[in-house]
Write an enzyme that holds these catalytic residues in place. Structure first.
Site, PDB file in Angstrom:
ATOM      1  CB  CYS A  65       3.520   5.056   5.255  1.00  0.00           C
ATOM      2  SG  CYS A  65       4.048   4.100   6.677  1.00  0.00           S
TER       3      CYS A  65
ATOM      4  CG  HIS B 177      -0.341   0.171   2.553  1.00  0.00           C
ATOM      5  ND1 HIS B 177      -1.068   0.458   3.686  1.00  0.00           N
ATOM      6  CD2 HIS B 177       0.960   0.073   2.959  1.00  0.00           C
ATOM      7  CE1 HIS B 177      -0.253   0.532   4.726  1.00  0.00           C
ATOM      8  NE2 HIS B 177       0.970   0.306   4.317  1.00  0.00           N
TER       9      HIS B 177
ATOM     10  CG  HIS C 265       5.438   0.487   2.529  1.00  0.00           C
ATOM     11  ND1 HIS C 265       4.725   1.644   2.306  1.00  0.00           N
ATOM     12  CD2 HIS C 265       5.014   0.021   3.718  1.00  0.00           C
ATOM     13  CE1 HIS C 265       3.925   1.876   3.330  1.00  0.00           C
ATOM     14  NE2 HIS C 265       4.069   0.900   4.214  1.00  0.00           N
TER      15      HIS C 265
ATOM     16  CG  ASP D 249      -2.095 -13.578   0.178  1.00  0.00           C
ATOM     17  OD1 ASP D 249      -1.200 -12.896   0.739  1.00  0.00           O
ATOM     18  OD2 ASP D 249      -1.959 -14.775  -0.119  1.00  0.00           O
ATOM     19  CG  HIS D 250       1.144 -12.501  -2.624  1.00  0.00           C
ATOM     20  ND1 HIS D 250       0.777 -13.267  -1.538  1.00  0.00           N
ATOM     21  CD2 HIS D 250       2.490 -12.512  -2.654  1.00  0.00           C
ATOM     22  CE1 HIS D 250       1.867 -13.740  -0.962  1.00  0.00           C
ATOM     23  NE2 HIS D 250       2.923 -13.287  -1.611  1.00  0.00           N
TER      24      HIS D 250
ATOM     25  CG  HIS E 219       3.114  -3.704   6.350  1.00  0.00           C
ATOM     26  ND1 HIS E 219       4.206  -3.359   7.117  1.00  0.00           N
ATOM     27  CD2 HIS E 219       2.582  -2.534   5.924  1.00  0.00           C
ATOM     28  CE1 HIS E 219       4.317  -2.053   7.161  1.00  0.00           C
ATOM     29  NE2 HIS E 219       3.346  -1.506   6.434  1.00  0.00           N
TER      30      HIS E 219
ATOM     31  CD  GLU F 233       0.222  -1.124   8.684  1.00  0.00           C
ATOM     32  OE1 GLU F 233      -0.640  -0.956   7.814  1.00  0.00           O
ATOM     33  OE2 GLU F 233       0.694  -0.193   9.365  1.00  0.00           O
TER      34      GLU F 233
END
Lengths: 135, 140
Positions: free
Chosen positions: B33, B14, B39, B79-80, B41, B129
């Site tokens: 951020c 994000h 980037h 996811d991904h 997590h 996170e």
């Protein structure tokens, strides 16, 4: 104010309901639906709610809390096959939900203290599944 | 009250950038951020369900059914993925902070909840996170 003590115990169990089909057993209990049983390293967190004693500054002596948990839960359950050795699990399925409620039932009476009481019990069956009970 | 919690993981990227702020304000508000390249997590999502324990099955609900529901409604979307581009809720001016991610996930979970899990309550969701940051939404 809340204080929590954590303990661990290892026990085996099996969750298989003969009144349900194989598929229903799988869906409800996953790999636990095997009559030969398997084990977990359970992690139990016991939380008391109360106010610190004005003299000792403690809600309850955490060592005494550990002693109560050991006597009521760890000694009877650690390294046991719950279905065979720990009532009521000869008659009730030892799902984590039933186990956490039985642990509450055992711990609540001895933890009716002058300035504290049992607030909640959390039981980790694995890192990815835990159950909680409170009243 | 008896409650059961399952923990799930997803990896997602994000960028925190609000169209309502200037570039300078964005940089000041979100720090690293705000990196234009984004980037990611490894998020942990905890879903807590409460309800009566069925006396026949000894369960609040079937964990396998919950796993399928969370996978279909949340994990497959996140996811991904790049949240800013791939999750419609974050395309407009909703910034994918951990707080907003929790709100969006709760909305995704609530959509078909009642017809899939009659009697069981979506009690709480918690997003971690990183190991140091978590956000929790409770049914209060």
């Amino acid at each position: 104010m809340y204080i929590t003590r954590k303990v661990e115990f290892s026990a085996s169990h099996s969750c298989y309901n003969p009144r349900l089909s194989e598929a229903e057993n799988r869906a409800l209990y996953g790999e636990a639906a095997d009559s030969h049983g398997h084990g977990h390293n359970y992690v139990l967190e016991v939380t008391l709610e109360g106010e610190p004693d004005p003299v000792t500054g403690m809600v309850f002596d955490l060592k005494r809390l550990k002693d109560v948990i050991n006597k009521e839960v760890v000694e009877p359950m650690d390294h046991r096959f719950l279905n065979r050795e720990v009532p009521p699990f000869d008659a009730v399925l030892p799902t984590p939900e039933n186990l956490v409620r039985e642990i509450w039932r055992r711990l609540e009476p001895p933890l009716r203290l002058p300035n504290a009481h049992l607030s909640g019990v959390r039981l980790y069956e694995t890192e990815d599944l835990f159950v909680e009970y409170s009243e | 009250m008896t409650a059961l919690t399952r923990r799930y993981k997803f990896a997602s990227s994000h960028r925190l950038h609000s169209p309502k702020l200037s570039d300078e304000e964005n940089s000041k508000t979100y720090g690293k951020c705000n990196n234009p390249w984004g980037h990611g997590h490894d998020y942990i999502l905890e879903v807590t369900v409460s309800g009566p324990v069925n006396p026949e099955t000894g369960r609040v609900l079937s964990p396998a059914r919950l796993d399928n529901y969370v996978r279909e409604n949340v994990l497959e979307a996140f996811d991904h993925r790049d949240m800013n581009r791939d999750i419609p809720a974050f395309r407009a001016d909703c910034v994918p902070t951990a707080e907003n991610i929790a709100i969006v996930i709760r909305n995704m979970l609530e959509r078909d909840w009642r017809e899939r899990f009659d009697g069981a309550v979506l009690e709480r969701i918690r997003i971690l996170e990183t190991r140091r940051n978590s956000v929790e939404l409770r049914n209060e």
